[in-house]
Design an enzyme around this catalytic site. Structure first.
Site, PDB file in Angstrom:
ATOM      1  N   ASP A 113       0.818  -1.226   0.000  1.00  0.00           N
ATOM      2  CA  ASP A 113       0.000   0.000   0.000  1.00  0.00           C
ATOM      3  C   ASP A 113       0.849   1.273   0.000  1.00  0.00           C
ATOM      4  OD1 ASP A 113      -2.162  -1.650   0.272  1.00  0.00           O
ATOM      5  OD2 ASP A 113      -2.681  -1.045   2.316  1.00  0.00           O
TER       6      ASP A 113
ATOM      7  N   ARG B  18       2.129  12.483  -5.463  1.00  0.00           N
ATOM      8  CA  ARG B  18       2.309  13.341  -6.632  1.00  0.00           C
ATOM      9  C   ARG B  18       1.258  13.075  -7.708  1.00  0.00           C
ATOM     10  NH1 ARG B  18       7.484  15.972  -6.875  1.00  0.00           N
ATOM     11  NH2 ARG B  18       7.674  16.656  -4.731  1.00  0.00           N
TER      12      ARG B  18
ATOM     13  N   HIS C 262      -4.712  -3.078   0.175  1.00  0.00           N
ATOM     14  CA  HIS C 262      -5.977  -2.654   0.788  1.00  0.00           C
ATOM     15  C   HIS C 262      -6.603  -1.640  -0.164  1.00  0.00           C
ATOM     16  CE1 HIS C 262      -8.051  -0.876   4.648  1.00  0.00           C
ATOM     17  NE2 HIS C 262      -8.910  -1.139   3.676  1.00  0.00           N
TER      18      HIS C 262
ATOM     19  N   HIS D 154      -4.603   5.153  -1.504  1.00  0.00           N
ATOM     20  CA  HIS D 154      -3.311   4.654  -2.003  1.00  0.00           C
ATOM     21  C   HIS D 154      -3.524   3.672  -3.159  1.00  0.00           C
ATOM     22  CE1 HIS D 154      -4.328   1.797   1.164  1.00  0.00           C
ATOM     23  NE2 HIS D 154      -3.762   2.482   2.135  1.00  0.00           N
TER      24      HIS D 154
ATOM     25  N   GLU E 288      -7.416  -6.717   0.919  1.00  0.00           N
ATOM     26  CA  GLU E 288      -8.046  -6.212   2.155  1.00  0.00           C
ATOM     27  C   GLU E 288      -9.112  -5.232   1.747  1.00  0.00           C
ATOM     28  OE1 GLU E 288      -5.464  -4.203   4.850  1.00  0.00           O
ATOM     29  OE2 GLU E 288      -4.130  -5.910   4.934  1.00  0.00           O
TER      30      GLU E 288
ATOM     31  N   THR F  13      -4.538   4.645   9.452  1.00  0.00           N
ATOM     32  CA  THR F  13      -4.395   3.238   9.064  1.00  0.00           C
ATOM     33  C   THR F  13      -5.475   2.468   9.820  1.00  0.00           C
ATOM     34  OG1 THR F  13      -2.887   1.343   9.030  1.00  0.00           O
ATOM     35  CG2 THR F  13      -2.666   2.840  10.898  1.00  0.00           C
ATOM     36  N   THR F  14      -5.638   1.177   9.503  1.00  0.00           N
ATOM     37  CA  THR F  14      -6.661   0.389  10.188  1.00  0.00           C
ATOM     38  C   THR F  14      -6.386   0.434  11.695  1.00  0.00           C
ATOM     39  OG1 THR F  14      -6.519  -1.044   8.275  1.00  0.00           O
ATOM     40  CG2 THR F  14      -7.845  -1.830  10.109  1.00  0.00           C
TER      41      THR F  14
ATOM     42  N   GLU G  63      -7.312 -13.070  10.760  1.00  0.00           N
ATOM     43  CA  GLU G  63      -6.017 -12.395  10.872  1.00  0.00           C
ATOM     44  C   GLU G  63      -6.030 -11.677  12.220  1.00  0.00           C
ATOM     45  OE1 GLU G  63      -4.599  -9.832   7.669  1.00  0.00           O
ATOM     46  OE2 GLU G  63      -3.368  -8.728   9.114  1.00  0.00           O
TER      47      GLU G  63
ATOM     48  N   HIS H 299      -0.122  -6.171  11.364  1.00  0.00           N
ATOM     49  CA  HIS H 299      -0.301  -4.751  11.696  1.00  0.00           C
ATOM     50  C   HIS H 299       0.744  -4.305  12.710  1.00  0.00           C
ATOM     51  CE1 HIS H 299      -2.021  -0.812  11.965  1.00  0.00           C
ATOM     52  NE2 HIS H 299      -2.740  -1.129  10.897  1.00  0.00           N
ATOM     53  N   GLY H 300       1.548  -3.339  12.275  1.00  0.00           N
ATOM     54  CA  GLY H 300       2.540  -2.729  13.151  1.00  0.00           C
ATOM     55  C   GLY H 300       3.770  -3.599  13.390  1.00  0.00           C
TER      56      GLY H 300
ATOM     57  N   GLY I  55       3.686  -4.538   6.083  1.00  0.00           N
ATOM     58  CA  GLY I  55       3.844  -3.523   5.047  1.00  0.00           C
ATOM     59  C   GLY I  55       4.737  -2.377   5.448  1.00  0.00           C
ATOM     60  N   HIS I  56       4.230  -1.516   6.334  1.00  0.00           N
ATOM     61  CA  HIS I  56       4.877  -0.232   6.585  1.00  0.00           C
ATOM     62  C   HIS I  56       6.355  -0.367   6.940  1.00  0.00           C
ATOM     63  CE1 HIS I  56       5.861   3.475   8.788  1.00  0.00           C
ATOM     64  NE2 HIS I  56       5.081   4.032   7.879  1.00  0.00           N
TER      65      HIS I  56
END
Ligand code: PXP
Length: 381
Positions: A149, A158, A183, A190, A210, A240-241, A291, A331-332, A353-354
């Site tokens: 994402d 941009r 997602h 995104h 997602e 974020t979620t 999940e 997540h996280g 992800g992040h």
């Protein structure tokens, strides 16, 4: 935790693999309510143990100590030195030999003993073979699926075409990722519809979509047919979620969404907080998978709070697996906190992800600056 692995040797033993294997073996053997302690030692230590408890003053590969009472099934002590030597002699990997020894030790704890006679030895060999092949068939380590994402977040900053999450997904898969996660948000902040359509054509492993359980999203999923849909709660204002889906509170509508996705032959995962009532409600919806939301664990400010959240994740992973659900988590998660949850045997997939995109931005920056310097200052820059 049903299985603990202690390492008392300087060999770099595959600690996470052994813990996951021990827990899965306990489940396969119908012993998931019991506890097991596995200790990896060197030859000096196993010789001492062999001398002290079995009056055999020489090194061996594995010794089991059954416990007569309480939850503890017993202790298994494995010599990493001997495992390595035996693996080399048999031309097998040390990891595989360690698994064989773990199974052997466990079958001893289950009351079998090959030293009692030929028939007992044959029965023990059969049990070991069955357990080991069931373990290997299930797979031991979890899959890693990469959420791209935030490649799209940079592109959307941009409003152009770069960087393309489709190319990022290809690179992630070539680096070994087991799948790609995107997602598609209602506000398309995104990932765009075009990304999901192209990814459906290009992703070689699993493509996870997602999404919120809305009519629009269910329609898109049924048309694009990802390998699995993860239903998440979605708020326009959130960065974020922010938490798991309230499956208990929304049971009827979530059940309806699950069955509509199933009608399109799409397996479903529900993103839930590590809470028993949510996991049990999830099982009632007919979902294939949950999940487990690891956000509270990742955001914990003290080690006590982190441990408490970790225990909740581990316990709910067990509850979900006992209810027949596949268990994913995410997540996280980052480079500091992932190994601990990666050792929870019931979790078969991580969605991250992040942290990975952030790491890529930092580790890739040096190369990116040098490439631009060459354009600005010439090839000798
Ligand atoms: N799982 C779910 C359900 C998510 O919503 C997200 C974030 O999009 C992730 C996993 C990945 O989280 P992170 O980007 O923090 O690794």
């Amino acid at each position: 935790m049903p299985a603990a692995v202690r390492v008392e040797t300087s060999w770099p033993v595959p600690h996470i693999m052994l813990r996951r294997a021990a827990e899965r073996l306990m489940r396969l053997a119908g012993l998931s309510s019991r506890e097991l302690c596995v200790t990896l030692v060197d030859n000096t230590r196993i010789t001492e143990i062999n001398r002290q408890w079995l009056h055999r003053p020489w090194p061996t590969n594995v010794i089991s100590f059954p416990q007569e009472c309480g939850d503890l099934l017993g202790d298994i002590v494995i010599s990493a030195d001997t495992a390595r030597k035996e693996a080399a002699e048999a031309c097998m990997s040390t990891d595989y030999r360690l698994l064989e020894l773990l199974v052997h030790g466990l079958v001893h704890l289950m009351g079998e003993d090959h030293e009692l006679g030929d028939e007992e030895a044959r029965r023990m060999r059969i049990m070991e073979k069955k357990l080991l092949s069931a373990l290997l068939k299930e797979g031991i380590m979890a899959d890693l699926c990469i959420n791209v994402d935030h490649i799209a977040t940079i592109r959307q900053a941009r409003g152009g075409a770069e960087p393309d999450p489709v190319i990022a997904a290809g690179i992630a898969e070539m680096a070994g990722a087991d799948g790609i996660v995107v997602h598609l948000r209602e506000d398309r902040r995104h990932i765009q519809d075009r990304d999901v359509r192209i990814l459906r054509e290009t992703v070689k492993g699993r493509l996870t979509l997602e999404m919120a359980a809305t009519d629009e999203m269910i329609g898109i999923a049924c048309e694009i047919k990802p390998d699995i849909v993860t239903l998440v709660p979605e708020k326009r204002q959130e960065l974020t979620t922010e938490g798991g889906l309230d499956v208990k509170g929304l049971e009827a509508s979530v059940t309806d969404a699950v069955s509509r996705l199933h009608e399109c032959d799409i397996p479903v995962s529900l993103f839930v907080d590590p809470e028993r009532e949510q996991v049990e409600a999830a099982a009632r919806t007919g979902t294939d998978c949950v999940e487990i939301h690891t956000g509270r664990y990742a955001d914990a400010l003290t080690s006590e709070a982190e441990e408490k959240e970790f225990e909740a994740i581990a316990a709910m992973a067990g509850v979900a697996a006992d209810l027949g659900l596949r268990v994913h988590a995410g997540h996280g998660l980052n480079y500091r906190n992932t190994s601990k949850v990666a050792a929870i045997a019931e979790i078969s997939e991580f969605s991250i992800g992040h942290a990975i995109i952030a790491q890529a931005a930092i580790t890739g920056l040096d190369r990116a600056v040098r490439d631009m310097l060459r354009l600005v200052k010439g090839p000798c820059a």
